[in-house]
Design a protein around this motif. Structure first.
Motif, PDB file in Angstrom:
ATOM      1  N   ASP A   1       0.829  -1.202   0.000  1.00 14.93           N
ATOM      2  CA  ASP A   1       0.000   0.000   0.000  1.00 14.93           C
ATOM      3  C   ASP A   1       0.866   1.255   0.000  1.00 14.93           C
ATOM      4  O   ASP A   1       2.105   1.180  -0.023  1.00 14.93           O
TER       5      ASP A   1
ATOM      6  N   GLY B   1       2.547  -4.310   4.068  1.00 14.04           N
ATOM      7  CA  GLY B   1       2.276  -5.498   3.281  1.00 14.04           C
ATOM      8  C   GLY B   1       3.427  -6.486   3.377  1.00 14.04           C
ATOM      9  O   GLY B   1       4.219  -6.423   4.313  1.00 14.04           O
TER      10      GLY B   1
ATOM     11  N   TYR C   1       0.454  -7.619   0.409  1.00 14.25           N
ATOM     12  CA  TYR C   1      -0.903  -8.124   0.300  1.00 14.25           C
ATOM     13  C   TYR C   1      -0.889  -9.188  -0.792  1.00 14.25           C
ATOM     14  O   TYR C   1      -0.217  -9.032  -1.808  1.00 14.25           O
TER      15      TYR C   1
ATOM     16  N   LYS D   1      -3.211  -9.861   4.228  1.00  9.27           N
ATOM     17  CA  LYS D   1      -2.193  -8.846   4.504  1.00  9.27           C
ATOM     18  C   LYS D   1      -1.178  -9.409   5.489  1.00  9.27           C
ATOM     19  O   LYS D   1      -1.544  -9.998   6.505  1.00  9.27           O
ATOM     20  N   TRP D   2       0.100  -9.213   5.170  1.00 14.31           N
ATOM     21  CA  TRP D   2       1.168  -9.645   6.067  1.00 14.31           C
ATOM     22  C   TRP D   2       1.421  -8.549   7.097  1.00 14.31           C
ATOM     23  O   TRP D   2       1.693  -7.404   6.760  1.00 14.31           O
ATOM     24  N   ASN D   3       1.339  -8.913   8.394  1.00 13.59           N
ATOM     25  CA  ASN D   3       1.468  -7.944   9.481  1.00 13.59           C
ATOM     26  C   ASN D   3       2.754  -8.105  10.281  1.00 13.59           C
ATOM     27  O   ASN D   3       2.854  -7.620  11.407  1.00 13.59           O
TER      28      ASN D   3
ATOM     29  N   TRP E   1      -0.416 -13.426   8.966  1.00 13.60           N
ATOM     30  CA  TRP E   1      -1.384 -13.007   7.959  1.00 13.60           C
ATOM     31  C   TRP E   1      -2.756 -12.735   8.578  1.00 13.60           C
ATOM     32  O   TRP E   1      -3.161 -13.396   9.525  1.00 13.60           O
TER      33      TRP E   1
ATOM     34  N   TYR F   1      -7.739  -9.244   4.668  1.00 17.54           N
ATOM     35  CA  TYR F   1      -7.893  -7.818   4.377  1.00 17.54           C
ATOM     36  C   TYR F   1      -9.150  -7.557   3.555  1.00 17.54           C
ATOM     37  O   TYR F   1      -9.873  -6.593   3.811  1.00 17.54           O
TER      38      TYR F   1
END
Length: 215
Positions: free
Chosen positions: A69, A74, A76, A86-88, A94, A97
């Motif tokens: 983004d 991300g 994503y 989405k990778w957090n 994950w 999203y």
């Protein structure tokens, strides 16, 4: 300009400077006035330092495309059974999203007796992903549901932008890109004859040439 061998070192230095200047002038004349920079060798990528971001669930498949983004968060990724994850970071891993209309964990989650290919046409399969950084909107090219737009924060798709083009249904929507200056969206369809589920190999096997670039 020739310089005698007995000439002072200063004169010899000036001669070398003039020769370099003449060579630079010739180079600029050859390439339209632009001075060409020397090409430097780049270092190789150390593959041992790469990280593997494993997806949860042994039957989960993906990604076909990834995106970041406007804040650099991300990646994503679109995955099988119709979701965008989405990778957090490793602490949180994950999270869901976005998802298309018709998605439900009960009916769309793949299992050994129900492969993802059997539910893709109903649940969707996000392939191309791209953010418009100015608005925060996420555009998704879904193989079955066409071109969709998700507002900032994700959630369920509320805007279905296209399911057909020139009166012809989108059977295999694949890639998407966004002009970050104008906001114009371009997307592709791999075939007008075949869908992704159990037919994607036919696109190349038959030499199908009905793919389209649209906007």
């Amino acid at each position: 300009m020739a310089v005698p061998l007995g000439a002072p070192a200063l004169e010899r230095g000036r001669s070398r400077t003039w020769r370099r200047a003449d060579a630079d002038s010739a180079q600029r004349a050859k390439f339209g006035g632009q001075r060409c920079s020397p090409v430097h060798e780049t270092g190789t990528i150390d593959g041992s330092r790469s990280q593997r971001l494993n997806l949860r669930g042994s039957q989960l498949r993906g990604p076909e495309s990834v995106a970041f983004d406007g804040a650099g968060a991300g990646p994503y990724s679109g995955v099988s059974h119709g979701r965008v994850l989405k990778w957090n970071g490793r602490a949180l891993s994950w999270s869901t999203y976005a998802y298309s209309r018709g998605y439900s964990a009960k009916n769309c989650t793949a299992s050994r007796v129900r492969p993802a290919e059997l539910s893709e046409s109903k649940c969707g399969r996000p392939l191309g992903l791209r953010f418009h950084y100015g608005s925060g909107d996420l555009y998704i090219a879904d193989a079955y549901k066409g071109l969709m737009r998700f507002g900032p924060g994700g959630g369920q798709a509320t805007v279905l932008l296209a399911t057909k083009a020139d009166g012809v249904p989108l059977r295999f929507t694949n890639g998407v890109d966004v002009n970050q200056v104008t906001g114009e969206v371009s997307f592709t369809g791999s075939s007008m004859n075949y869908q992704r589920s159990q037919q994607h190999e036919r696109v190349t096997a038959t030499g199908d040439s009905t793919g389209r670039l649209m906007k």
